[in-house]
Design an enzyme around this catalytic site. Structure first.
Site, mmCIF file in Angstrom:
data_model
loop_
_atom_site.group_PDB
_atom_site.id
_atom_site.type_symbol
_atom_site.label_atom_id
_atom_site.label_comp_id
_atom_site.label_asym_id
_atom_site.label_seq_id
_atom_site.Cartn_x
_atom_site.Cartn_y
_atom_site.Cartn_z
ATOM 1 N N HIS A 79 1.000 -0.964 -0.090
ATOM 2 C CA HIS A 79 0.224 -0.178 0.433
ATOM 3 C C HIS A 79 1.207 1.236 -0.010
ATOM 4 O O HIS A 79 0.399 2.340 -1.015
ATOM 5 C CB HIS A 79 -0.651 0.148 1.084
ATOM 6 C CG HIS A 79 -1.864 1.315 1.662
ATOM 7 N ND1 HIS A 79 -3.438 1.241 0.941
ATOM 8 C CD2 HIS A 79 -1.753 2.321 1.794
ATOM 9 C CE1 HIS A 79 -3.536 2.499 0.804
ATOM 10 N NE2 HIS A 79 -2.483 3.043 1.231
ATOM 11 N N GLU A 80 1.776 1.656 0.899
ATOM 12 C CA GLU A 80 2.445 2.560 1.295
ATOM 13 C C GLU A 80 3.826 3.257 -0.129
ATOM 14 O O GLU A 80 3.791 4.113 -0.475
ATOM 15 C CB GLU A 80 3.567 2.691 2.211
ATOM 16 C CG GLU A 80 2.600 2.448 3.254
ATOM 17 C CD GLU A 80 1.333 3.526 3.681
ATOM 18 O OE1 GLU A 80 2.162 4.730 3.219
ATOM 19 O OE2 GLU A 80 0.640 3.343 3.889
ATOM 20 N N HIS A 136 1.439 4.459 -2.652
ATOM 21 C CA HIS A 136 1.929 5.975 -2.295
ATOM 22 C C HIS A 136 2.875 6.390 -3.283
ATOM 23 O O HIS A 136 2.887 7.561 -3.743
ATOM 24 C CB HIS A 136 1.156 6.614 -1.054
ATOM 25 C CG HIS A 136 0.158 6.473 -1.155
ATOM 26 N ND1 HIS A 136 -0.978 6.847 -1.429
ATOM 27 C CD2 HIS A 136 -0.829 5.908 0.535
ATOM 28 C CE1 HIS A 136 -1.817 7.207 -0.020
ATOM 29 N NE2 HIS A 136 -1.681 6.106 0.259
ATOM 30 N N HIS A 153 3.530 6.747 -7.252
ATOM 31 C CA HIS A 153 2.730 7.712 -7.276
ATOM 32 C C HIS A 153 3.200 9.686 -6.942
ATOM 33 O O HIS A 153 3.603 9.570 -8.650
ATOM 34 C CB HIS A 153 1.283 8.189 -6.451
ATOM 35 C CG HIS A 153 0.165 8.715 -7.369
ATOM 36 N ND1 HIS A 153 -0.851 9.396 -6.833
ATOM 37 C CD2 HIS A 153 0.735 9.435 -8.458
ATOM 38 C CE1 HIS A 153 -1.490 10.306 -7.790
ATOM 39 N NE2 HIS A 153 -1.299 9.975 -8.876
#
Length: 652
Positions: free
Chosen positions: A440-441, A444, A447
């Site tokens: 998940h991190e 980020h 991105h």
């Protein structure tokens, strides 16, 4: 090249920040007074100043989170008012606002920058008269104070309650780690103390065998902080007044100005459609749980305080799955290497270990290369330690952009976790849930790091709307449940044996257990929050609205004494007012994108992944996400993809 991470002089930091901000104010004044009226000589210098502030302040804010001390807290708390005052004054700079409104550009990125800047000035009250600005300032100040009071009331109420259990039969079945945290000695007897702090509360609600005690604990939790009722009334009144002052019919309209969703009708239709798609499946899940509770314990009137307890028992019967079973197969270094290899393969980049100054010896640094050229840098700080705040997060530092001198700045970011530290006998072993968190991190991080935009305020995660910023992180985390992905790095740390197929199947099945009930719970929060901000609700109207929403969303109605709103920190003490829907809004995007990027076996489609990188990740906040998504796949995301991801309705 990259800015080296250097430890700030904590004692002098606030003074140095004040001097920096004073100099920047003078530079901004000079820009405003100048004859310049074009993007290159007005906006670009302002973006350079933004980056300068970020580069100066981030090491302190980051250090305060990962190496917290009395010194970092003192410097951080002294710095926040300086920054707040600087940004407040900047938002009220009428001359700068007028200059920005007169600038035009034929470049898409720059038009978006100007659009965002003008919008933010307007939402900060730049077009109000002197009396209006003074009123808005007073509203914002009181809202800040009320938000803090809401939090403090909740904190005090949470700390004020405890339930002491002295009969060993009433704690039978609770995991030893939870019992250890609750155990104490009094008058020569062993007793257990349970509180409303989430780990303690969930331990008894999930495993506590005494139904009467579960109901007592539940009642205390859902009736906390009744003094927040008047606080809620005042918050809602001020939000409504603020929205009207700025020209909106209600606060929901105001909030959507910085979101990807177009209007209030689109959000309400979205939430209602998801409710319709989930409701029957959730009723089926509840009926299964009712039958189980009756067969298991003769419970004929299943209540809210029974849900976690019997759900855990049913889950154990169905899957015989314990998160700890996965730990031997997820050795941290191997997981990280596997994740980097997967990202490299998908997006055509290479991660090379780098030597760079760090804040702790356990931090790992990698430089990112694309096509043989340096493209970014990423820091991993994954070990738990007492000086680090809990949880996991990505913190952007440097941003990819082109400055006023024509120099290209490269991006960098920190990925932070709190995973177990290796010991002399055992390496750091992760639960599968930790693997999901790391994916998940990393979503980020890429991105931010894969941006190719030249304008700082729409590069990376900058300028990305709140309701879609979780899209790339949720997208990547979805792959952490796929067997072909996990098989790449899931090997027993001692034997080297690959993770068994049956364990992989349990990971996937347990994820989707009671998914429809979970969906409706989130929709209840989202619909209540959004409707609450469509008009001014006062006093008992708030509870009546919540009751009405529950009648349409809850397959098991909670007791009448439940006052959930008094503890709804997300919207009354956080940033989610009229925005709780964002969790599901982004999740639909991530689910739809996920299915567009895998084959029927769960393998990534590299060509589609490269398109995702080109159309979504590289574009940052340069356009609305809905437009980027439409260009990528030629269609809007399908709500049904989220139901498919959770297998809702497939077996009901």
């Amino acid at each position: 090249m990259f800015r080296p991470f250097t430890l700030p002089d904590l004692e002098r930091f606030p003074d140095e920040l004040e001097a920096l901000l004073k100099r920047q104010k003078e530079q901004i004044d000079a820009i405003v007074r100048s004859d310049a009226n074009d993007y290159e000589n007005v906006v670009k210098p302002l973006e350079d100043l933004d980056e300068e502030r970020e580069l100066f302040f981030t090491p302190l804010s980051h250090l305060n989170s990962v190496m917290n001390s009395e010194e970092t807290r003192k410097a951080y708390e002294a710095s926040l008012p300086l920054l707040s005052r600087f940004h407040s004054e900047l938002a009220q700079n009428e001359a700068l606002y007028a200059k920005l409104r007169a600038i035009e550009s034929d470049r898409l990125e720059r038009r978006k920058v100007l659009e965002n800047e003008i919008r933010d000035f307007r939402l900060s009250g730049a077009e109000l008269d002197a009396a209006g600005k003074k009123e808005l300032e007073a509203i914002d100040l009181e809202l800040s104070e009320l938000s803090n009071r809401f939090s403090q009331n909740l904190l005090d109420a949470t700390a004020a309650f405890e339930m002491v259990v002295d009969d060993p039969a009433d704690v039978e079945g609770i995991p030893e780690s939870d019992l250890e945290a609750a155990r104490f000695e009094e008058e020569g007897r062993t007793k257990w103390r349970f509180t409303l702090q989430i780990p303690s509360y969930l331990a008894y609600m999930t495993y506590g065998p005494n139904r009467t005690l579960r109901e007592r604990l539940y009642r205390a939790y859902v009736t906390r902080a009744p003094e927040n009722g008047p606080v809620i009334d005042r918050i809602l009144e001020l939000r409504h007044k603020k929205a009207r002052l700025l020209g909106f019919d209600n606060y929901a309209q105001y909030a959507l100005e910085r979101r990807d969703a177009r209007d209030t009708e689109e959000v309400l239709d979205f939430l209602e459609r998801l409710r319709e798609l989930s409701y029957d499946a959730a009723k089926g899940e509840l009926e299964t749980l009712r039958r189980f509770a009756e067969e298991h314990d003769g419970i004929e009137d299943l209540q809210s305080y029974d849900l976690a307890y019997y759900s855990e028992k049913l889950k154990k019967r169905l899957y015989d799955f314990d998160e700890n079973d996965t730990k031997p197969y997820f050795e941290r270094e191997r997981v990280l290497s596997g994740l980097l290899a997967i990202v490299s393969e998908l997006f055509g980049v290479e991660f090379r270990p780098a030597e760079a100054p760090v804040w702790h010896e356990s931090v790992r640094v990698y430089d990112i290369h694309r096509g043989g050229e340096l493209a970014g840098r990423i820091y991993f700080d994954l070990e738990a330690r007492k000086e680090k705040r809990g949880g996991a997060w990505m913190h952007d530092w440097e941003t990819r952009f082109v400055d006023t001198e024509g120099r290209t700045h490269l991006p960098s970011a920190f990925v932070v976790g709190n995973f177990p530290k290796a010991t002399e006998r055992t390496p750091s072993l992760l639960r599968h849930d930790d693997v999901v968190t790391l994916f998940h991190e990393m979503g980020h991080a890429i991105h931010h790091l894969f941006s190719r935009m030249d304008e700082r305020s729409v590069s990376g995660i900058n300028g990305v709307a709140w309701d879609v910023v979780e899209f790339p992180s949720q997208f990547l985390e979805n792959f952490a449940y796929e067997a072909p992905i996990l098989r790449r790095f899931a090997f027993h740390y001692e034997s080297g044996e690959p993770i068994p197929d049956d364990l992989l199947a349990k990971i996937k099945a347990a994820k989707n257990f009671q998914a429809a009930m979970g969906m409706l719970r989130q929709l209840e929060f989202g619909i209540f929050d959004f409707r609450l901000h469509l008009r001014l609700y006062r006093g008992d109207e708030v509870q009546r609205l919540l009751d009405e929403v529950r009648r349409r969303t809850a397959v098991l109605l909670p007791p009448a004494y439940n006052r959930f709103q008094h503890g709804f920190s997300h919207i009354f003490a956080g940033g989610y007012a009229a925005g709780y829907y964002s969790y599901k809004w982004a999740e639909v995007l991530s689910a739809d994108a996920f299915f567009a990027c895998i084959d029927t076996e769960g393998n990534f489609l590299p060509d589609r992944a490269r398109e995702y990188e080109r159309h979504i990740l590289s574009r940052g906040g340069s356009e609305e996400m809905s437009a980027l998504y439409q260009r990528w796949l030629g269609r809007k995301p399908r709500l049904e993809s989220l139901l498919r991801l959770y297998e809702i309705g497939e077996s009901s």
